[in-house]
Design a protein around this motif. Structure first.
Motif, PDB file in Angstrom:
ATOM      1  N   SER A   2      46.317  27.472  51.049  1.00 46.85           N
ATOM      2  CA  SER A   2      46.600  28.168  49.794  1.00 46.85           C
ATOM      3  C   SER A   2      47.964  27.762  49.253  1.00 46.85           C
ATOM      4  N   ARG A   3      48.395  28.478  48.227  1.00 46.68           N
ATOM      5  CA  ARG A   3      49.695  28.192  47.600  1.00 46.68           C
ATOM      6  C   ARG A   3      50.869  28.458  48.535  1.00 46.68           C
ATOM      7  N   VAL A   4      50.734  29.388  49.484  1.00 43.55           N
ATOM      8  CA  VAL A   4      51.868  29.740  50.338  1.00 43.55           C
ATOM      9  C   VAL A   4      51.620  29.517  51.827  1.00 43.55           C
ATOM     10  N   ILE A   5      50.379  29.423  52.217  1.00 38.89           N
ATOM     11  CA  ILE A   5      50.079  29.230  53.633  1.00 38.89           C
ATOM     12  C   ILE A   5      50.020  27.739  53.916  1.00 38.89           C
ATOM     13  N   ASP A   6      50.910  27.305  54.783  1.00 32.19           N
ATOM     14  CA  ASP A   6      50.893  25.914  55.206  1.00 32.19           C
ATOM     15  C   ASP A   6      50.746  25.894  56.728  1.00 32.19           C
ATOM     16  N   ALA A   7      50.755  24.717  57.279  1.00 30.97           N
ATOM     17  CA  ALA A   7      50.568  24.587  58.727  1.00 30.97           C
ATOM     18  C   ALA A   7      51.630  25.364  59.500  1.00 30.97           C
ATOM     19  N   SER A   8      52.849  25.454  58.967  1.00 30.35           N
ATOM     20  CA  SER A   8      53.912  26.141  59.700  1.00 30.35           C
ATOM     21  C   SER A   8      53.630  27.637  59.843  1.00 30.35           C
ATOM     22  N   ALA A   9      53.012  28.244  58.832  1.00 30.86           N
ATOM     23  CA  ALA A   9      52.682  29.678  58.914  1.00 30.86           C
ATOM     24  C   ALA A   9      51.645  29.924  59.998  1.00 30.86           C
ATOM     25  N   VAL A  10      50.670  29.054  60.088  1.00 34.69           N
ATOM     26  CA  VAL A  10      49.623  29.187  61.104  1.00 34.69           C
ATOM     27  C   VAL A  10      50.196  28.877  62.491  1.00 34.69           C
ATOM     28  N   GLU A  11      51.016  27.850  62.577  1.00 33.99           N
ATOM     29  CA  GLU A  11      51.652  27.510  63.861  1.00 33.99           C
ATOM     30  C   GLU A  11      52.515  28.668  64.346  1.00 33.99           C
ATOM     31  N   TYR A  12      53.270  29.275  63.437  1.00 29.44           N
ATOM     32  CA  TYR A  12      54.129  30.391  63.814  1.00 29.44           C
ATOM     33  C   TYR A  12      53.289  31.570  64.307  1.00 29.44           C
ATOM     34  N   LEU A  13      52.243  31.893  63.586  1.00 24.48           N
ATOM     35  CA  LEU A  13      51.344  32.972  63.972  1.00 24.48           C
ATOM     36  C   LEU A  13      50.815  32.744  65.385  1.00 24.48           C
ATOM     37  N   GLY A 145      43.233  37.041  29.200  1.00 28.64           N
ATOM     38  CA  GLY A 145      41.833  36.790  28.866  1.00 28.64           C
ATOM     39  C   GLY A 145      40.805  37.252  29.869  1.00 28.64           C
ATOM     40  N   ALA A 146      41.242  37.855  30.992  1.00 25.73           N
ATOM     41  CA  ALA A 146      40.254  38.193  32.019  1.00 25.73           C
ATOM     42  C   ALA A 146      40.805  39.209  33.013  1.00 25.73           C
ATOM     43  N   ILE A 147      39.874  39.727  33.816  1.00 27.31           N
ATOM     44  CA  ILE A 147      40.236  40.536  34.981  1.00 27.31           C
ATOM     45  C   ILE A 147      40.074  39.604  36.176  1.00 27.31           C
ATOM     46  N   GLU A 148      41.222  39.121  36.683  1.00 28.43           N
ATOM     47  CA  GLU A 148      41.212  38.156  37.783  1.00 28.43           C
ATOM     48  C   GLU A 148      42.579  38.180  38.457  1.00 28.43           C
ATOM     49  N   PRO A 149      42.675  37.686  39.696  1.00 29.62           N
ATOM     50  CA  PRO A 149      43.964  37.683  40.384  1.00 29.62           C
ATOM     51  C   PRO A 149      45.022  36.921  39.594  1.00 29.62           C
ATOM     52  N   ASN A 150      46.205  37.537  39.516  1.00 28.24           N
ATOM     53  CA  ASN A 150      47.293  36.945  38.748  1.00 28.24           C
ATOM     54  C   ASN A 150      48.626  37.207  39.455  1.00 28.24           C
ATOM     55  N   TYR A 151      48.673  36.849  40.739  1.00 28.84           N
ATOM     56  CA  TYR A 151      49.867  37.058  41.548  1.00 28.84           C
ATOM     57  C   TYR A 151      50.799  35.854  41.404  1.00 28.84           C
ATOM     58  N   GLU A 152      52.092  36.117  41.429  1.00 30.18           N
ATOM     59  CA  GLU A 152      53.058  35.029  41.371  1.00 30.18           C
ATOM     60  C   GLU A 152      53.333  34.519  42.784  1.00 30.18           C
ATOM     61  N   ASP A 153      53.651  33.240  42.887  1.00 28.39           N
ATOM     62  CA  ASP A 153      53.916  32.641  44.195  1.00 28.39           C
ATOM     63  C   ASP A 153      55.021  33.372  44.943  1.00 28.39           C
ATOM     64  N   VAL A 154      56.045  33.824  44.245  1.00 22.42           N
ATOM     65  CA  VAL A 154      57.143  34.536  44.903  1.00 22.42           C
ATOM     66  C   VAL A 154      56.625  35.807  45.574  1.00 22.42           C
ATOM     67  N   GLU A 155      55.678  36.490  44.952  1.00 21.38           N
ATOM     68  CA  GLU A 155      55.090  37.696  45.545  1.00 21.38           C
ATOM     69  C   GLU A 155      54.295  37.351  46.798  1.00 21.38           C
ATOM     70  N   LEU A 156      53.562  36.253  46.747  1.00 20.11           N
ATOM     71  CA  LEU A 156      52.779  35.825  47.905  1.00 20.11           C
ATOM     72  C   LEU A 156      53.703  35.479  49.072  1.00 20.11           C
ATOM     73  N   ARG A 157      54.798  34.803  48.777  1.00 14.53           N
ATOM     74  CA  ARG A 157      55.756  34.454  49.834  1.00 14.53           C
ATOM     75  C   ARG A 157      56.413  35.706  50.422  1.00 14.53           C
ATOM     76  N   GLU A 158      56.679  36.701  49.575  1.00 10.47           N
ATOM     77  CA  GLU A 158      57.259  37.954  50.070  1.00 10.47           C
ATOM     78  C   GLU A 158      56.305  38.660  51.026  1.00 10.47           C
ATOM     79  N   VAL A 159      55.029  38.682  50.684  1.00  8.89           N
ATOM     80  CA  VAL A 159      54.035  39.317  51.547  1.00  8.89           C
ATOM     81  C   VAL A 159      53.945  38.566  52.881  1.00  8.89           C
ATOM     82  N   LEU A 160      53.912  37.251  52.824  1.00  8.21           N
ATOM     83  CA  LEU A 160      53.865  36.458  54.053  1.00  8.21           C
ATOM     84  C   LEU A 160      55.110  36.709  54.897  1.00  8.21           C
ATOM     85  N   SER A 161      56.280  36.715  54.287  1.00 14.28           N
ATOM     86  CA  SER A 161      57.522  36.935  55.017  1.00 14.28           C
ATOM     87  C   SER A 161      57.548  38.314  55.670  1.00 14.28           C
ATOM     88  N   PHE A 162      57.129  39.332  54.923  1.00 13.95           N
ATOM     89  CA  PHE A 162      57.105  40.691  55.468  1.00 13.95           C
ATOM     90  C   PHE A 162      56.123  40.770  56.632  1.00 13.95           C
TER      91      PHE A 162
END
Length: 197
Positions: A2-13, A145-162
């Motif tokens: 995804s936009r924020v999950i890379d190999a390092s996130a999985v390796e760390y997990l 124009g729609a009802i669809e996910p509209n999260y910013e990358d910074v928010e995704l990184r914050e969730v991953l970091s937390f």
């Protein structure tokens, strides 16, 4: 990925999970209750990584609060709960409210710096909105124009970091229950290294 999950996130997990995989835990009620909560916090961290990786963002965001609560409950059971409270918890009785757990926990030497209260003060309203489908969360599902996910990358990184922080702290908590200071220190060092990168 995804936009924020890379190999390092999985390796760390995977690395933090392996750090305590073979730890022997005392078979007491207190350890079983506390370690159960801490393992669930770790499981939520794992789920958040998977959900972010598969762009299931609403569900990933909703798990942040429950991961935090599982961690705090686990540490409270390990360090603060009276024996009768541990037994009652294992019998299905709800523990005291979250604020009470946090206050008791931060009276211990291990948590006297009140970092968990600071985390709660900074993020609790958002965590609740994401968990309970509040307006803040619904905003992230509205575009012009729609009802669809509209999260910013910074928010995704914050969730991953937390999630990584809570998952790591949960692993450290299990290591302390196993009286394995070496594993606890290794995970803390790895988390600090990850935050500095």
């Amino acid at each position: 990925m995804s936009r924020v999950i890379d190999a390092s996130a999985v390796e760390y997990l995977n690395w933090i999970g392996a750090a305590i995989h073979e730890c022997d835990l005392p078979a007491t009620s207190r350890v079983r209750a506390a370690a159960g909560c801490l393992a669930i916090a770790q499981d939520h961290h794992h789920a958040i990584v998977i959900l972010l990786d598969h762009d299931r963002l609403a569900s990933a965001f909703s798990l942040v609060r429950v991961a935090f609560e599982a961690y705090v409950r686990g540490e409270w059971l390990a360090l603060c709960a009276a024996d009768f409270e541990v037994d009652a918890f294992l019998d299905g009785v709800e523990p005291p409210r979250f604020g009470v757990l946090l206050e008791a926990l931060e009276r211990t030497d291990a948590f006297k710096e009140q970092v968990l209260s600071q985390m709660k003060a900074q993020s609790w309203a958002a965590m609740c909105a994401y968990t309970h489908t509040g307006g803040l969360h619904v905003q992230r599902w509205n575009t012009p124009g729609a009802i669809e996910p509209n999260y910013e990358d910074v928010e995704l990184r914050e969730v991953l970091s937390f999630a990584e922080t809570i998952g790591s702290l949960a692993v450290i908590g299990v290591a302390w229950l196993a009286e394995n200071a070496e594993a606890a220190e290794a995970v803390l060092a790895k988390l600090k290294e990850r935050r500095a990168a």
